[in-house]
Enzyme design. Structure first.
Site, PDB file in Angstrom:
ATOM      1  N   GLU A   8       0.981  -1.709   0.464  1.00  0.00           N
ATOM      2  CA  GLU A   8      -0.248   0.014  -0.327  1.00  0.00           C
ATOM      3  C   GLU A   8       1.038   1.250   0.320  1.00  0.00           C
ATOM      4  OE1 GLU A   8      -3.795   2.237   2.276  1.00  0.00           O
ATOM      5  OE2 GLU A   8      -3.310  -0.045   3.044  1.00  0.00           O
ATOM      6  N   HIS A  10       2.084   4.640  -2.333  1.00  0.00           N
ATOM      7  CA  HIS A  10       0.920   4.759  -3.673  1.00  0.00           C
ATOM      8  C   HIS A  10       1.653   6.320  -4.425  1.00  0.00           C
ATOM      9  CE1 HIS A  10      -3.327   3.800  -1.289  1.00  0.00           C
ATOM     10  NE2 HIS A  10      -2.643   4.212  -0.384  1.00  0.00           N
ATOM     11  N   HIS A 166      -8.764  -1.740  -1.606  1.00  0.00           N
ATOM     12  CA  HIS A 166      -8.597  -0.357  -0.741  1.00  0.00           C
ATOM     13  C   HIS A 166      -9.890   0.654  -0.706  1.00  0.00           C
ATOM     14  CE1 HIS A 166      -6.410   3.533  -0.818  1.00  0.00           C
ATOM     15  NE2 HIS A 166      -5.799   2.925   0.020  1.00  0.00           N
ATOM     16  N   ASP A 287       1.038   2.902   3.728  1.00  0.00           N
ATOM     17  CA  ASP A 287       0.091   3.777   3.003  1.00  0.00           C
ATOM     18  C   ASP A 287       0.786   4.876   2.893  1.00  0.00           C
ATOM     19  OD1 ASP A 287      -2.155   4.862   2.485  1.00  0.00           O
ATOM     20  OD2 ASP A 287      -3.112   4.796   4.585  1.00  0.00           O
TER      21      ASP A 287
END
Length: 324
Positions: A8, A10, A166, A287
């Protein structure tokens, strides 16, 4: 101990129509800074990874991404373009980066074909989808337990790759409970309620009975699901109401889901999740750039875990799942 593998993580594409759709509520200056971090792949991002002892990152397009494009043909073209972009961008850094494919689930057949292309031709290690897809109108929300998606899931199982489910916010027309309380939207609360409910729909539909080899990833230590799974099973056992699933939901959570630590750096919560699903089903994640790599790494590196559990969450689970 080898460096950590992070899920995760991004990215965004400079000039992409999707970059401004990220669902964080930010000032203009903060949005510009976020765009810089999203679009940087091999500059500050690599330096932050090194400082956090992150050996490898699995990159994925930020939310809501392709899922917010209502025209299926447009979504298919955009997905292909983004997948080509990220595969090319990390081609010289495959030791440090992998990528999850972007999928146009507005058209399940196109999504299945693009996943095959992305995995077989581009080397993607799975896919990340940003919640429900909007099809034809902005007020539509299509969830992936619906029958038209089952052939897509068949392809996922055949390829042997995971799909990361997600979060995104619920549609504005379905946000009445958040009215006058905007601070509960996005990552503070609404993301987990929306995504956790989507995951429970997948479990209840019987999807995993038909395709038992599927692996779905949930971030943020399971989007609240592990913390209520006993009560979910208990009440469905009392009042099943025609649920198609053949097994308790906890069975699917333990056998068909992986949970990541992204953006949920809480020792007590992790201890509970370890008890519910076991160490072999948990993956390290940060994240980034919506959360801090250094905070995630410092929290994880100082947890009172035995070495076997720490290594499983940090590296070995990821290597086995993604065949790295």
């Amino acid at each position: 101990m080898p460096g950590k593998i992070a899920f995760e993580e991004h990215f965004g594409v400079p000039g992409s129509e999707l970059l401004d759709r990220t669902e964080e509520v930010l000032t203009l200056a903060a949005r510009r800074a976020m765009h810089t971090r999203l679009t940087d792949l091999t500059g500050d991002r690599l330096r932050l990874m090194d400082a956090a002892d992150i050996e490898h990152s699995v990159l994925s397009l930020m939310a809501p991404g392709i899922q917010a494009l209502t025209e299926p043909a447009h979504a298919a073209t955009a997905a292909r373009w983004h997948n080509d972009y990220i595969a090319d961008a990390i081609a010289d850094h495959r030791d440090r980066f992998s990528a999850f494919a972007v999928l146009p689930l507005q058209d399940p057949d196109a999504a299945a074909a693009e996943l095959q292309r992305a995995v077989i031709e581009l080397g993607c290690v799975g896919a990340l989808v940003n919640g429900y897809s909007q099809i034809s109108t902005a007020e539509s929300a299509h969830y992936y337990d619906q029958p038209e998606y089952w052939p897509f899931w068949s392809v996922v199982e055949q390829l042997g790759v995971p799909v990361y489910l997600h979060p995104r916010n619920p549609l504005p027309s379905r946000q009445q409970i958040y009215r006058d309380h905007p601070w509960l939207l996005s990552a503070a609360w609404a993301f987990s309620v929306e995504t956790g409910t989507h995951a429970l729909r997948l479990m209840g539909s019987g999807l995993f009975d038909t395709y038992p080899g599927l692996n779905v990833i949930l971030g943020h230590l399971g989007e609240l699901v592990p913390f209520n799974i006993w009560r979910t099973d208990h009440r469905i056992g009392i009042a099943p109401r025609g649920v198609p699933a053949r097994h308790p939901f906890r069975t699917y959570l333990r056998n068909n889901f992986y949970l990541t630590t992204s953006g949920n750096f809480d020792h007590t919560a992790l201890a509970h999740v370890l008890d519910v699903v076991g160490a072999e089903r948990i993956l390290f994640a940060t994240d980034y750039p919506f959360e801090s790599m250094s905070e995630a790494a410092e929290w994880f590196d100082t947890l009172p875990l035995d070495q076997t559990t720490r290594t499983a969450i940090a590296t070995t689970n990821a290597r086995a799942l993604l065949r790295l």
